[in-house]
Design an enzyme around this catalytic site. Structure first.
Site, PDB file in Angstrom:
ATOM      1  N   ASP A  10       0.837  -1.191   0.000  1.00 32.17           N
ATOM      2  CA  ASP A  10       0.000   0.000   0.000  1.00 32.17           C
ATOM      3  C   ASP A  10       0.879   1.251   0.000  1.00 32.17           C
ATOM      4  O   ASP A  10       1.621   1.500   0.953  1.00 32.17           O
ATOM      5  CB  ASP A  10      -0.880  -0.047   1.256  1.00 32.17           C
ATOM      6  CG  ASP A  10      -1.811   1.115   1.415  1.00 32.17           C
ATOM      7  OD1 ASP A  10      -1.737   2.079   0.619  1.00 32.17           O
ATOM      8  OD2 ASP A  10      -2.629   1.066   2.348  1.00 32.17           O
ATOM      9  N   ILE A  11       0.803   2.046  -1.048  1.00 31.77           N
ATOM     10  CA  ILE A  11       1.645   3.236  -1.176  1.00 31.77           C
ATOM     11  C   ILE A  11       1.389   4.247  -0.062  1.00 31.77           C
ATOM     12  O   ILE A  11       2.270   5.020   0.291  1.00 31.77           O
ATOM     13  CB  ILE A  11       1.492   3.890  -2.578  1.00 31.77           C
ATOM     14  CG1 ILE A  11       2.676   4.832  -2.851  1.00 31.77           C
ATOM     15  CG2 ILE A  11       0.135   4.578  -2.727  1.00 31.77           C
ATOM     16  CD1 ILE A  11       2.798   5.260  -4.296  1.00 31.77           C
ATOM     17  N   ASN A  24      -6.661  12.028 -11.324  1.00 28.91           N
ATOM     18  CA  ASN A  24      -7.431  12.392 -12.514  1.00 28.91           C
ATOM     19  C   ASN A  24      -7.190  13.887 -12.765  1.00 28.91           C
ATOM     20  O   ASN A  24      -6.648  14.582 -11.917  1.00 28.91           O
ATOM     21  CB  ASN A  24      -8.921  12.053 -12.338  1.00 28.91           C
ATOM     22  CG  ASN A  24      -9.523  12.695 -11.105  1.00 28.91           C
ATOM     23  OD1 ASN A  24      -9.501  13.920 -10.947  1.00 28.91           O
ATOM     24  ND2 ASN A  24     -10.057  11.884 -10.216  1.00 28.91           N
ATOM     25  N   VAL A  33      -5.646   3.885  -6.610  1.00 31.79           N
ATOM     26  CA  VAL A  33      -4.605   4.560  -5.846  1.00 31.79           C
ATOM     27  C   VAL A  33      -5.075   5.950  -5.412  1.00 31.79           C
ATOM     28  O   VAL A  33      -4.882   6.357  -4.269  1.00 31.79           O
ATOM     29  CB  VAL A  33      -3.305   4.689  -6.689  1.00 31.79           C
ATOM     30  CG1 VAL A  33      -2.288   5.586  -6.010  1.00 31.79           C
ATOM     31  CG2 VAL A  33      -2.706   3.331  -6.950  1.00 31.79           C
ATOM     32  N   ASP A  34      -5.706   6.661  -6.319  1.00 31.59           N
ATOM     33  CA  ASP A  34      -6.172   8.020  -6.034  1.00 31.59           C
ATOM     34  C   ASP A  34      -7.124   8.038  -4.840  1.00 31.59           C
ATOM     35  O   ASP A  34      -6.957   8.818  -3.902  1.00 31.59           O
ATOM     36  CB  ASP A  34      -6.863   8.576  -7.288  1.00 31.59           C
ATOM     37  CG  ASP A  34      -7.185  10.054  -7.207  1.00 31.59           C
ATOM     38  OD1 ASP A  34      -6.539  10.771  -6.424  1.00 31.59           O
ATOM     39  OD2 ASP A  34      -8.083  10.492  -7.940  1.00 31.59           O
ATOM     40  N   SER A 117      -1.423   4.682 -14.565  1.00 31.48           N
ATOM     41  CA  SER A 117      -2.286   4.388 -15.729  1.00 31.48           C
ATOM     42  C   SER A 117      -2.549   2.908 -15.991  1.00 31.48           C
ATOM     43  O   SER A 117      -3.214   2.582 -16.961  1.00 31.48           O
ATOM     44  CB  SER A 117      -1.756   5.045 -17.018  1.00 31.48           C
ATOM     45  OG  SER A 117      -2.006   6.427 -16.997  1.00 31.48           O
ATOM     46  N   THR A 118      -2.052   2.010 -15.156  1.00 36.11           N
ATOM     47  CA  THR A 118      -2.224   0.581 -15.445  1.00 36.11           C
ATOM     48  C   THR A 118      -3.516  -0.008 -14.891  1.00 36.11           C
ATOM     49  O   THR A 118      -3.846  -1.149 -15.193  1.00 36.11           O
ATOM     50  CB  THR A 118      -1.047  -0.250 -14.908  1.00 36.11           C
ATOM     51  OG1 THR A 118      -0.992  -0.119 -13.487  1.00 36.11           O
ATOM     52  CG2 THR A 118       0.264   0.186 -15.539  1.00 36.11           C
ATOM     53  N   GLY A 119      -4.235   0.747 -14.096  1.00 35.06           N
ATOM     54  CA  GLY A 119      -5.497   0.258 -13.552  1.00 35.06           C
ATOM     55  C   GLY A 119      -6.631   0.525 -14.516  1.00 35.06           C
ATOM     56  O   GLY A 119      -6.611   0.090 -15.673  1.00 35.06           O
ATOM     57  N   TYR A 121      -7.310   3.005 -16.246  1.00 35.69           N
ATOM     58  CA  TYR A 121      -6.931   3.711 -17.473  1.00 35.69           C
ATOM     59  C   TYR A 121      -6.406   2.762 -18.554  1.00 35.69           C
ATOM     60  O   TYR A 121      -6.210   3.175 -19.688  1.00 35.69           O
ATOM     61  CB  TYR A 121      -5.906   4.803 -17.181  1.00 35.69           C
ATOM     62  CG  TYR A 121      -6.499   6.053 -16.547  1.00 35.69           C
ATOM     63  CD1 TYR A 121      -7.802   6.091 -16.053  1.00 35.69           C
ATOM     64  CD2 TYR A 121      -5.744   7.195 -16.436  1.00 35.69           C
ATOM     65  CE1 TYR A 121      -8.325   7.237 -15.476  1.00 35.69           C
ATOM     66  CE2 TYR A 121      -6.260   8.357 -15.856  1.00 35.69           C
ATOM     67  CZ  TYR A 121      -7.555   8.358 -15.381  1.00 35.69           C
ATOM     68  OH  TYR A 121      -8.066   9.509 -14.819  1.00 35.69           O
TER      69      TYR A 121
END
Length: 165
Positions: A10-11, A24, A33-34, A117-119, A121
């Site tokens: 978890d970041i 976004n 993540v956001d 962007s790998t989720g 997006y």
């Protein structure tokens, strides 16, 4: 050249000078993540983000870390994958480069990145990880970069790419 580390987890729990939020363009807490960063940082983060007036894809803006272990959060909207014909790779590289510049501008020596962007997006994982590594490996703006991988697959892709070097 920055030291590169991999972590799975978890970041929002990572203690670095800055963490990167895969944001976004409106800088409003979303999913993935956001959303996790906005929840962990607290309501002050949303207030700070609204004062920034959004952020274009590939650019980066910085806020305090609020309730996170990191001093700063660097927000960067990654590109939405549209088949690779809309400058997605260049925009993603710009995300990493601009985050590193923001980190340096705020005196950060360590930074943690998610797989931007790998989720939702939809950027292909292997391609995104390769771009991320290429961008940070040539940078001397920070001394340490941590790629924080939410899942095992992302961790494995980064690990394989690092061992090819």
């Amino acid at each position: 050249m920055a030291k590169i580390l991999l972590r799975q987890g978890d970041i929002t729990q990572i203690k670095t000078d800055a963490i990167v939020n895969a944001a976004n363009v409106r800088l409003r807490g979303g999913g993935g993540v956001d959303g996790a960063i906005h929840r962990a940082a607290g309501p002050e983060l949303n207030e700070a983000c609204q004062k920034l007036g959004g952020c274009p894809t590939g650019a980066a803006k910085t806020t305090p870390g609020f309730n996170l272990p990191a001093k700063y959060i660097i927000h960067t909207p990654g590109p939405i994958w549209r088949g690779g014909t809309k400058n997605e790779a260049k925009l993603l590289a710009s995300c990493y480069a601009n985050c590193l510049k923001q980190a340096a501008a705020h005196g950060c020596r360590t930074i943690a990145f998610p797989a931007i962007s790998t989720g939702i997006y939809g950027f292909p994982l292997e391609k995104a990880c390769q771009i991320a590594l290429e961008c940070v490996q040539k940078s001397e703006l920070v001394s340490e970069v941590v790629f924080v991988c939410y899942d095992r697959r992302t961790y494995q892709v980064y690990q394989e790419l690092l061992h090819q070097k």
